[in-house]
Design a protein around this motif. Structure first.
Motif, PDB file in Angstrom:
ATOM      1  N   HIS A 198       0.815  -1.226   0.000  1.00  8.51           N
ATOM      2  CA  HIS A 198       0.000   0.000   0.000  1.00  8.51           C
ATOM      3  C   HIS A 198       0.848   1.276   0.000  1.00  8.51           C
ATOM      4  CE1 HIS A 198      -3.586  -2.390   0.551  1.00  8.51           C
ATOM      5  NE2 HIS A 198      -3.042  -2.987   1.605  1.00  8.51           N
ATOM      6  N   LEU A 199       2.110   1.141  -0.339  1.00  7.86           N
ATOM      7  CA  LEU A 199       3.024   2.280  -0.293  1.00  7.86           C
ATOM      8  C   LEU A 199       2.484   3.481  -1.053  1.00  7.86           C
ATOM      9  CD1 LEU A 199       5.734   3.662   0.281  1.00  7.86           C
ATOM     10  CD2 LEU A 199       6.691   2.415  -1.677  1.00  7.86           C
ATOM     11  N   HIS A 200       2.124   3.288  -2.295  1.00  2.93           N
ATOM     12  CA  HIS A 200       1.702   4.418  -3.113  1.00  2.93           C
ATOM     13  C   HIS A 200       0.293   4.889  -2.761  1.00  2.93           C
ATOM     14  CE1 HIS A 200       5.324   4.416  -5.515  1.00  2.93           C
ATOM     15  NE2 HIS A 200       5.263   3.106  -5.524  1.00  2.93           N
ATOM     16  N   ASP A 201      -0.524   3.994  -2.218  1.00  2.00           N
ATOM     17  CA  ASP A 201      -1.840   4.423  -1.726  1.00  2.00           C
ATOM     18  C   ASP A 201      -1.663   5.446  -0.606  1.00  2.00           C
ATOM     19  OD1 ASP A 201      -3.002   2.565  -3.436  1.00  2.00           O
ATOM     20  OD2 ASP A 201      -3.071   1.005  -1.903  1.00  2.00           O
ATOM     21  N   ASN A 220      -0.665  13.157  -0.221  1.00  2.00           N
ATOM     22  CA  ASN A 220      -0.693  14.268  -1.178  1.00  2.00           C
ATOM     23  C   ASN A 220      -2.034  14.987  -1.124  1.00  2.00           C
ATOM     24  OD1 ASN A 220      -1.284  15.537  -3.876  1.00  2.00           O
ATOM     25  ND2 ASN A 220       0.815  14.916  -4.272  1.00  2.00           N
ATOM     26  N   LYS A 221      -3.104  14.219  -1.102  1.00  2.00           N
ATOM     27  CA  LYS A 221      -4.446  14.799  -1.087  1.00  2.00           C
ATOM     28  C   LYS A 221      -4.725  15.537   0.215  1.00  2.00           C
ATOM     29  CE  LYS A 221      -9.327  13.499  -1.651  1.00  2.00           C
ATOM     30  NZ  LYS A 221     -10.274  12.360  -1.865  1.00  2.00           N
ATOM     31  N   GLU A 222      -4.274  14.958   1.334  1.00  2.00           N
ATOM     32  CA  GLU A 222      -4.556  15.527   2.654  1.00  2.00           C
ATOM     33  C   GLU A 222      -3.701  16.751   2.978  1.00  2.00           C
ATOM     34  OE1 GLU A 222      -6.316  14.549   5.561  1.00  2.00           O
ATOM     35  OE2 GLU A 222      -7.459  12.880   4.713  1.00  2.00           O
ATOM     36  N   VAL A 223      -2.429  16.718   2.539  1.00  2.00           N
ATOM     37  CA  VAL A 223      -1.493  17.747   3.001  1.00  2.00           C
ATOM     38  C   VAL A 223      -0.710  18.428   1.869  1.00  2.00           C
ATOM     39  CG1 VAL A 223       0.391  18.283   4.597  1.00  2.00           C
ATOM     40  CG2 VAL A 223      -1.156  16.376   5.114  1.00  2.00           C
ATOM     41  N   LEU A 224      -0.060  17.650   1.045  1.00  2.88           N
ATOM     42  CA  LEU A 224       0.915  18.214   0.120  1.00  2.88           C
ATOM     43  C   LEU A 224       0.311  19.191  -0.876  1.00  2.88           C
ATOM     44  CD1 LEU A 224       3.058  15.016  -0.592  1.00  2.88           C
ATOM     45  CD2 LEU A 224       3.355  16.753   1.197  1.00  2.88           C
ATOM     46  N   THR A 225      -0.792  18.789  -1.506  1.00  2.04           N
ATOM     47  CA  THR A 225      -1.433  19.683  -2.472  1.00  2.04           C
ATOM     48  C   THR A 225      -2.102  20.880  -1.800  1.00  2.04           C
ATOM     49  OG1 THR A 225      -1.719  17.990  -4.180  1.00  2.04           O
ATOM     50  CG2 THR A 225      -3.236  19.853  -4.230  1.00  2.04           C
ATOM     51  N   PRO A 226      -2.890  20.688  -0.738  1.00  2.00           N
ATOM     52  CA  PRO A 226      -3.526  21.846  -0.095  1.00  2.00           C
ATOM     53  C   PRO A 226      -2.533  22.890   0.406  1.00  2.00           C
ATOM     54  CG  PRO A 226      -4.567  19.820   0.662  1.00  2.00           C
ATOM     55  CD  PRO A 226      -3.370  19.411  -0.134  1.00  2.00           C
ATOM     56  N   TYR A 227      -1.374  22.459   0.873  1.00  3.84           N
ATOM     57  CA  TYR A 227      -0.399  23.394   1.421  1.00  3.84           C
ATOM     58  C   TYR A 227       0.712  23.753   0.428  1.00  3.84           C
ATOM     59  CZ  TYR A 227      -2.578  22.896   5.989  1.00  3.84           C
ATOM     60  OH  TYR A 227      -3.482  22.925   7.041  1.00  3.84           O
ATOM     61  N   ARG A 252       0.478  10.647 -11.139  1.00  3.35           N
ATOM     62  CA  ARG A 252       0.133   9.798  -9.995  1.00  3.35           C
ATOM     63  C   ARG A 252      -0.175  10.603  -8.733  1.00  3.35           C
ATOM     64  NH1 ARG A 252       1.516   4.466 -10.274  1.00  3.35           N
ATOM     65  NH2 ARG A 252       1.998   4.430  -8.042  1.00  3.35           N
ATOM     66  N   ASN A 253       0.113  11.909  -8.759  1.00  3.72           N
ATOM     67  CA  ASN A 253      -0.191  12.776  -7.611  1.00  3.72           C
ATOM     68  C   ASN A 253       0.439  12.269  -6.322  1.00  3.72           C
ATOM     69  OD1 ASN A 253      -1.845  14.613  -9.099  1.00  3.72           O
ATOM     70  ND2 ASN A 253      -3.464  13.073  -9.069  1.00  3.72           N
ATOM     71  N   GLU A 254       1.773  12.111  -6.372  1.00  2.00           N
ATOM     72  CA  GLU A 254       2.487  11.671  -5.182  1.00  2.00           C
ATOM     73  C   GLU A 254       3.513  12.723  -4.766  1.00  2.00           C
ATOM     74  OE1 GLU A 254       3.755   7.589  -5.188  1.00  2.00           O
ATOM     75  OE2 GLU A 254       1.990   6.917  -6.306  1.00  2.00           O
TER      76      GLU A 254
END
Length: 585
Positions: free
Chosen positions: A264-267, A273-280, A303-305
């Motif tokens: 589940h590494l990439h999950d 990314n969705k929770e933190v990286l993109t919003p901030y 892949r949005n990672e």
């Protein structure tokens, strides 16, 4: 008349076709920089806080010490800094064993000091990366203290456990364990906890959604303070094979590859990314283990990672197989090393983005490892290696002290070392009846502590780093190799480094231009071009302590030398020992 008309029409057709090709070629080049962003263009300066500058006289570098050197850091022409961990920690692994993710270690100062430091960097146009260490924490973290008391603790499932009633846990390797065993028994819970690193660094259970949310909340805490990105330590190991099967045949001792292949590494990274990286709007660089196809998954934009990844293949090159960082006595093969960089550059030519570095806190000093630290060649090879880092394609990472050509201290006694990794491997060699003298000789080249000695600021006692006994010995050559001496010498590695950062900033071809290897089979010279929008730079780097000749196959008659570590303006295919030449064609 008809023939003339046909001839003219043919000329017009050829002209139109040629014009179209030129426009398409230009468009293709322009396409390569459509996704321009600051972290692709950045030169990132890594600071190991405990070794940078001591402000309070305890022999350990601290935040106020860094603050006192902000103007110096800015003068280097860098764009961002990466701070190694400054969190609260017992420091058994120098901060990579965190006991409080939301507080600054008292050794380094206070949160107010950090806020002042962050503002100081931002006021100077310098962005800040924090180290994110969330594969594991310290066994002194409140989560683990509570988890280790009872299986009924709400924090028990924040970690990986194997109940003792099920017998011995399935074998897992531990990097910092003297026996190489990755499970540690805990009497109160009658169970074993997993630790890929030291037994004082229990692995966090990312399979637990509550634990993941705790991590995201920590990331948000620092993001709200205004940091600009995270360097993610051991991130490839966060997903575990929780069915705990026996190790597969292909494991064969290759723990990084096996540990970096959790289901589940990439999950988890996409969720992060969705929770933190993109919003901030955070920039990220991953310590992602594996070959090209594996690493590309981390940084493929679709892949949005993450944004950037390290190339471990090149930095680990030249060691004997199946031994801990033992340099090959025959040396390392430049031709094969060049092919590694060619392969990784090609991997990121259309999707993803790489990094270029030759040293960090996990590596020895680059001058000793990849250049020549003999007095007559130390500065020349330092300049040459920095030329490589700052003219390659990929985000440039440079390590504190490399701008002045600091080199390995080369300890003679194991007692001089601080590094838990080295001490663990020394104990393993000793337990097996191995050659300890040979081991220590090898560590003079490859040990991590070589890259952690205090910054050499001047020739006074303590090298201007401290007035006390330093936490790790200072290289005795600090009396001549130091910032003050380098500032006073216009031909120093320091002044050359500043010219390099200025040159890179002024030329998009050195940031985004295509990389093409030249004279690939040359055993002495690393030569390549960087090309963008008809602007071409030819970089010639002699990696040997002898005169060498390169066959570029290019017309150099109109070439102009824009930077040379010998100060030469000559455009030539013959290079002096460790010569570096950047030529605009």
């Amino acid at each position: 008349m008809n023939y003339l008309r046909i001839f003219l029409l043919m000329l017009l057709f050829v002209w139109a076709l040629s014009s179209c090709k030129e426009k398409n070629a230009t468009a293709a080049n322009q396409t390569s920089i459509q996704n321009k962003t600051w972290w692709k263009e950045a030169v990132i300066y890594q600071i190991y806080p405990r070794s940078f500058k001591d402000s309070d006289g305890d022999g350990i570098g601290d935040i106020k010490g860094i603050i006192s050197k902000l103007d110096y850091i800015q003068s280097l022409g860098i764009d961002a800094v990466w701070l190694n961990p400054i969190y609260e920690s017992p420091n058994k692994d120098n901060g990579y064993d965190i006991s409080d993710y939301r507080n600054v270690s008292k050794q380094f100062g206070s949160m107010n000091d950090f806020d002042t430091l962050l503002a100081g960097f931002h006021n100077r146009g310098i962005k800040v990366f924090m180290d994110l260490v969330v594969n594991h924490c310290s066994n002194e973290h409140p989560w683990f203290k509570e988890a280790s008391k009872s299986r009924n603790s709400p924090y028990y499932n924040y970690f990986h456990w194997w109940p003792a009633e099920k017998g011995e846990p399935p074998y897992r390797f531990s990097i910092f364990d003297e026996k190489g065993y990755g499970w540690e028994f805990n009497k109160a819970t009658n169970s074993y906890y997993l630790h890929y690193f030291g037994d004082f660094q229990p692995d966090l259970n990312w399979e637990n959604p509550k634990l993941r949310q705790e991590v995201y909340d920590i990331m948000k805490f620092w993001s709200k303070k205004g940091i600009d990105g995270f360097r993610m330590d051991a991130l490839a190991f966060i997903s575990k094979d929780t069915t705990w099967p026996g190790l597969p045949a292909e494991y064969n001792g290759n723990w990084p590859l096996y540990y970096a292949s959790g289901p589940h590494l990439h999950d988890y990274i996409q969720e992060m990314n969705k929770e933190v990286l993109t919003p901030y709007k955070l920039a990220t660089v991953a310590e992602a283990m594996g070959d090209v196809p594996r690493v590309k998954k981390f940084v493929d934009e679709d892949r949005n990672e993450l944004n950037m990844a390290y190339n471990f293949e090149a930095i680990d090159f030249g060691y004997l197989p199946n031994e801990y960082k033992m340099p090959d006595p025959k040396g390392w093969d430049l031709v094969k090393w060049k092919q590694i960089y060619k392969r990784w550059d090609s991997a990121f030519s259309e999707k993803g983005w790489g990094t270029v570095y030759l040293a960090n806190h996990d590596q020895p000093r680059m001058v000793t490892r990849w250049g020549n630290d003999a007095p007559e060649f130390r500065e020349l090879s330092s300049k040459m290696l920095n030329t490589f880092i700052l003219t390659m394609r990929g985000t440039a990472f440079t390590y504190y002290g490399d701008e002045i050509g600091m080199n390995n201290i080369k300890f003679d006694k194991v007692e001089d070392y601080n590094d838990v990794e080295l001490l663990t491997n020394y104990a393993q060699v000793k337990a097996k009846g191995g050659d300890l003298k040979r081991f220590l000789e090898g560590m003079k080249i490859s040990s991590r502590d070589n890259g952690r000695t205090p910054m050499q600021w001047d020739s006074t006692a303590g090298a201007g780093f401290t007035l006390a006994t330093p936490w790790l010995k200072i290289n005795p050559n600090y009396t001549t190799v130091n910032v003050a001496a380098a500032e006073a010498n216009n031909n120093s590695a320091l002044h050359y480094f500043r010219k390099l950062t200025k040159l890179r900033k002024a030329n998009e071809a050195l940031q985004y231009g295509t990389f093409t290897l030249v004279d690939a089979d040359n055993p002495d010279v690393f030569a390549y071009t960087r090309t963008l929008n008809n602007k071409i730079f030819l970089i010639l780097l002699n990696f040997k302590n002898k005169t060498a000749t390169v066959k570029t196959g290019l017309d150099l008659s109109k070439g102009k030398t824009v930077l040379n570590n010998y100060g030469s303006a000559n455009v030539s295919e013959t290079l002096q020992p460790y010569e570096a030449s950047v030529i605009e064609l």
